[in-house]
Structures are given as C-alpha cells and as structure tokens.
Design an enzyme around this catalytic site. Structure first.
Site, mmCIF file in Angstrom:
data_model
loop_
_atom_site.group_PDB
_atom_site.id
_atom_site.type_symbol
_atom_site.label_atom_id
_atom_site.label_comp_id
_atom_site.label_asym_id
_atom_site.label_seq_id
_atom_site.Cartn_x
_atom_site.Cartn_y
_atom_site.Cartn_z
ATOM 1 N N ASN A 178 21.452 74.085 49.708
ATOM 2 C CA ASN A 178 22.353 74.936 49.065
ATOM 3 C C ASN A 178 22.598 74.254 47.658
ATOM 4 O OD1 ASN A 178 23.606 77.180 50.574
ATOM 5 N ND2 ASN A 178 23.168 75.872 52.043
ATOM 6 N N ILE A 206 29.261 77.222 54.610
ATOM 7 C CA ILE A 206 28.686 77.944 55.659
ATOM 8 C C ILE A 206 29.227 77.323 57.270
ATOM 9 C CG2 ILE A 206 26.394 78.759 54.914
ATOM 10 C CD1 ILE A 206 25.393 76.101 55.361
ATOM 11 N N GLU A 211 22.380 81.423 59.011
ATOM 12 C CA GLU A 211 21.715 81.329 57.546
ATOM 13 C C GLU A 211 21.888 79.994 57.296
ATOM 14 O OE1 GLU A 211 20.939 84.029 55.715
ATOM 15 O OE2 GLU A 211 21.265 85.559 57.089
ATOM 16 N N CYS A 212 20.863 79.535 56.341
ATOM 17 C CA CYS A 212 20.784 78.155 55.932
ATOM 18 C C CYS A 212 22.090 78.135 54.628
ATOM 19 C CB CYS A 212 19.544 77.783 55.189
ATOM 20 S SG CYS A 212 19.129 78.928 53.543
ATOM 21 N N GLY A 213 22.333 79.348 54.266
ATOM 22 C CA GLY A 213 23.564 79.454 53.187
ATOM 23 C C GLY A 213 23.159 79.988 51.983
#
Ligand code: SF4
Length: 250
Positions: free
Chosen positions: A133, A250, A239-241
């Site tokens: 992110n 997240i 989700e990875c974000g």
C-alpha cells in the site's frame, strides 16, 4: 471513517457516476475503455500485477492507447516468474511499464518484523501496508492520474461486487475505472484465447490469482474452486488493500 468527498470539486462534479455506471453496465469493456481514453487521454494510467490473466486488460487498453502508463507495484516478494513474465510482455508488446518498489529490503524487513519463515507471513496486514500500500500510494501521488484503470471483477469478492464501473476514488483522488467489472473468468479466458494472449507461466499449475510468493499469500487452487481462494487462504483477509479507499487500514 471514510474521507469526506468535496462534490463541488470540478474533477468530481464532471460526471455522474450513477448514470455512467448504468450506461456502462451493458457496454463491452472495449467501449468503456474507448470512453476513458477519449475522456482522460494522457491523464489515464492502469495498474497491473502481471498476474494470471492480466494480459486481457493490458491488451484491451493498449489497443486504444498503446503508450498508457502501466504501474506495477513490486513488493519485493513477487514470484520470479512474474517479473520474467512482465519483462517478456514489456518487450513483446512495447508496454510502458512503470515499476515502483517497496522502500524495504525484503530480507531485512522480515528480520526486523519477526517474520522467521520467508515462505510464510505472520502479520499479513502489516506486510501489505508496508510493502504494497505504501508503494501504491507513493506511485499515485507521483503520477497523479486523472483516472485509474484497474482489473477488478464483481465476482471476485463481496467488496468488489459493490464497486461501480466508474467511481470517484478519494484515496487516489482520481476516477477509478473498472472495464472488466461485469465480466467473469470465462469471458476473460475466451478473450485471451481469441487474441492468443499469454497467461502467467504459473497459471497452468493452478495459480489463477497471483500475488506475492509466500504460501500464506498465494497458493494454487483446484479446478472449479473459487479463484480468489488461493489468496491468503484460511484467513479473513480478502484484499491486499489497494482497491480499498482506506488501504492502510486493512
Ligand atoms: S501479499 Fe503477502 S508478501 Fe505481499 S505484501 Fe501482502 S503480506 Fe506481504
């Protein structure tokens, strides 16, 4: 709490996402992309993980805008096959790939954060925050797109099923455009076969959704299983974000 949206901003007031999404719901991805290219021109970029079926969206978009910026977020933990695949595609199709890297040395990061087995992650949220992110946010700050094309599909998760083809993204401060939102795996497969596009080299081994290489983050799935089931298997994390407005949380 979601960041407030300044609806008086000219960039936001320019479109009505509700009516646009209704209009786009029945349109082919190529028509959505044509609209995006005509509307945003050089302000457009796309992200790609160069994952299993990434060449579908890359092909659709580069046919309309060959020099479009394609941002790859390199966490430091991508499969070597992904980087080789990216480089092959970059050369073969003349792609304008912009690779952004984590600020952390991959091995040092694991040591400092008590990750004792490089094949696994104990704290996936911290690792995604620091190595994915942060990189994504930095890339978007530097490149400042007017619109961001992404490959999410509604059938991939509950979060993604609530997305719209065109929506304002407060995090990126740009329009997020998802041309494949209403396509399913079958249609993407058919498109790729029709255009003779290459799949990621791990795809034949059951890796149908490919992120980072720790087993906690990406694993192969059986045929007819949920394609996203191989991502953070057995965890609540979906989700990875980078597709969430509040990625770091997240
Ligand atoms: S997917 Fe896994 S290795 Fe990649 S950044 Fe997230 S936790 Fe780290």
């Amino acid at each position: 709490m979601s960041p407030s949206i300044d609806t008086s901003s000219p960039a936001i007031a320019r479109f009505d996402p509700e009516s646009l999404s209704q209009r786009f719901a029945a349109m082919a991805p190529s028509d959505i992309i044509r609209w995006a290219v005509d509307t945003f021109g050089d302000g457009l970029l796309m992200t790609s993980s160069f994952g299993a079926e990434s060449m579908c969206l890359i092909h659709l978009l580069t046919r309309a805008k060959p020099n479009v910026r394609i941002v790859l977020v390199n966490t430091g933990y991508l499969f070597p096959q992904t980087l080789i695949f990216m480089e092959e595609m970059r050369r073969r199709y003349g792609l304008n790939v912009m690779e952004y890297h984590s600020q952390h040395d991959p091995l040092v990061y694991l040591t400092v954060h008590g990750e004792t087995d490089p094949r696994m992650r104990r704290d996936v949220d911290a690792c995604c925050r620091d190595n994915k992110n942060e990189v994504f946010d930095r890339a978007m700050r530097e490149l400042a797109p007017a619109a961001w094309v992404r490959g999410v599909r509604a059938d991939q998760s509950a979060i993604r099923s609530r997305m719209k083809v065109v929506q304002w993204n407060t995090r990126v401060n740009a329009w997020a455009i998802s041309p494949l939102l209403n396509w399913d795996h079958r249609r993407i497969f058919d498109y790729m076969k029709h255009h003779n596009l290459p799949f990621h080299p791990l795809w034949p081994q059951g890796y149908v959704s490919i992120g980072c290489n720790p087993e906690t983050c990406t694993s192969p799935v059986a045929a007819d299983s949920d394609p996203r089931g191989g991502r953070w298997g057995g965890m609540d994390k979906k989700e990875c974000g980078i597709h969430l407005d509040q990625g770091a949380g997240i």
